[in-house]
Scaffold this motif. Structure first.
Motif, PDB file in Angstrom:
ATOM      1  N   ALA A   1       0.832  -1.206   0.000  1.00  0.00           N
ATOM      2  CA  ALA A   1       0.000   0.000   0.000  1.00  0.00           C
ATOM      3  C   ALA A   1       0.867   1.256   0.000  1.00  0.00           C
ATOM      4  O   ALA A   1       0.572   2.235  -0.705  1.00  0.00           O
ATOM      5  CB  ALA A   1      -0.926  -0.001   1.205  1.00  0.00           C
ATOM      6  N   SER A   2       1.952   1.242   0.763  1.00  0.00           N
ATOM      7  CA  SER A   2       2.857   2.394   0.806  1.00  0.00           C
ATOM      8  C   SER A   2       3.512   2.617  -0.546  1.00  0.00           C
ATOM      9  O   SER A   2       3.604   3.758  -1.018  1.00  0.00           O
ATOM     10  CB  SER A   2       3.947   2.187   1.863  1.00  0.00           C
ATOM     11  N   ASP A   3       3.973   1.532  -1.172  1.00  0.00           N
ATOM     12  CA  ASP A   3       4.589   1.650  -2.496  1.00  0.00           C
ATOM     13  C   ASP A   3       3.597   2.212  -3.505  1.00  0.00           C
ATOM     14  O   ASP A   3       3.934   3.100  -4.301  1.00  0.00           O
ATOM     15  CB  ASP A   3       5.112   0.289  -2.974  1.00  0.00           C
ATOM     16  N   ALA A   4       2.365   1.716  -3.460  1.00  0.00           N
ATOM     17  CA  ALA A   4       1.337   2.208  -4.384  1.00  0.00           C
ATOM     18  C   ALA A   4       1.044   3.681  -4.125  1.00  0.00           C
ATOM     19  O   ALA A   4       0.907   4.470  -5.068  1.00  0.00           O
ATOM     20  CB  ALA A   4       0.068   1.383  -4.241  1.00  0.00           C
TER      21      ALA A   4
ATOM     22  N   TYR B   1       1.728   9.246  -5.765  1.00  0.00           N
ATOM     23  CA  TYR B   1       2.167  10.618  -5.483  1.00  0.00           C
ATOM     24  C   TYR B   1       3.177  11.075  -6.525  1.00  0.00           C
ATOM     25  O   TYR B   1       3.093  12.201  -7.023  1.00  0.00           O
ATOM     26  CB  TYR B   1       2.780  10.708  -4.086  1.00  0.00           C
ATOM     27  N   ASP B   2       4.132  10.206  -6.872  1.00  0.00           N
ATOM     28  CA  ASP B   2       5.132  10.559  -7.882  1.00  0.00           C
ATOM     29  C   ASP B   2       4.475  10.829  -9.232  1.00  0.00           C
ATOM     30  O   ASP B   2       4.818  11.781  -9.927  1.00  0.00           O
ATOM     31  CB  ASP B   2       6.177   9.445  -8.025  1.00  0.00           C
TER      32      ASP B   2
ATOM     33  N   ASN C   1       1.323  17.080 -12.514  1.00  0.00           N
ATOM     34  CA  ASN C   1       1.176  18.504 -12.201  1.00  0.00           C
ATOM     35  C   ASN C   1       2.304  19.320 -12.806  1.00  0.00           C
ATOM     36  O   ASN C   1       2.070  20.415 -13.323  1.00  0.00           O
ATOM     37  CB  ASN C   1       1.116  18.717 -10.693  1.00  0.00           C
ATOM     38  N   LYS C   2       3.532  18.823 -12.756  1.00  0.00           N
ATOM     39  CA  LYS C   2       4.668  19.543 -13.342  1.00  0.00           C
ATOM     40  C   LYS C   2       4.472  19.686 -14.850  1.00  0.00           C
ATOM     41  O   LYS C   2       4.651  20.767 -15.414  1.00  0.00           O
ATOM     42  CB  LYS C   2       5.984  18.819 -13.058  1.00  0.00           C
TER      43      LYS C   2
END
Length: 163
Positions: A42-45, A50-51, A57-58
């Protein structure tokens, strides 16, 4: 009950308790390992999401900047074209005024004035058409980077979220 039987029974009970504790410990360790694995997935996902969001967004901001640069350059070019036309119109008017001052008859003045007005209307229509075409071109060119980012956003939104 004799002392030997009591000792054997106590050993058997102790073994059962130790076996139960060992089974409980193993079960807890398996549950902790499974939970840890799920949390890591879950953290990796979440970090991957987020990345991807940060990159999206960039790229969107880059597209907005590019569109704004194209728009400002286009408006600048349109302004230059307008002022060139205005300057040319003033120069034509001055030349016509000089020609009228040198006219010998009222007919010559009327002819100069008629030619001036005819040319002014023709030039105004031509310049208006040119500026309108420039405006459409600038609008289309500045919208292109935003359209590309919109397509990317729609594509990302259409994909199912992977965990």
């Amino acid at each position: 009950m004799t002392a030997a039987k009591k000792a054997t029974a106590a050993k058997a009970e102790a073994k059962q308790i130790n076996d139960a504790v060992a089974v409980g410990k193993e079960t807890v360790e398996k549950a902790v390992a499974a939970t840890k694995e799920q949390v890591e997935k879950a953290s990796d996902a979440a970090l991957r999401g987020y990345d991807e969001l940060a990159t999206l967004n960039k790229d969107n901001m880059d597209a907005f900047v590019k569109a704004a640069n194209i728009m400002s350059k286009g408006v600048e070019d349109m302004g230059k074209a307008y002022w060139t036309f205005a300057q040319s119109s003033v120069e034509t008017g001055v030349e016509a005024s000089k020609a009228m001052m040198g006219a010998r008859t009222i007919t010559d003045v009327i002819d100069i004035q008629t030619d001036l007005m005819r040319n002014a209307v023709d030039n105004a229509i031509a310049e208006s058409t040119k500026l309108t075409e420039m405006a459409f071109q600038v609008t289309n060119e500045s919208a292109a980077p935003l359209q590309k980012r919109y397509a990317v956003a729609v594509e990302k939104a259409a994909k199912p979220v992977a965990l």
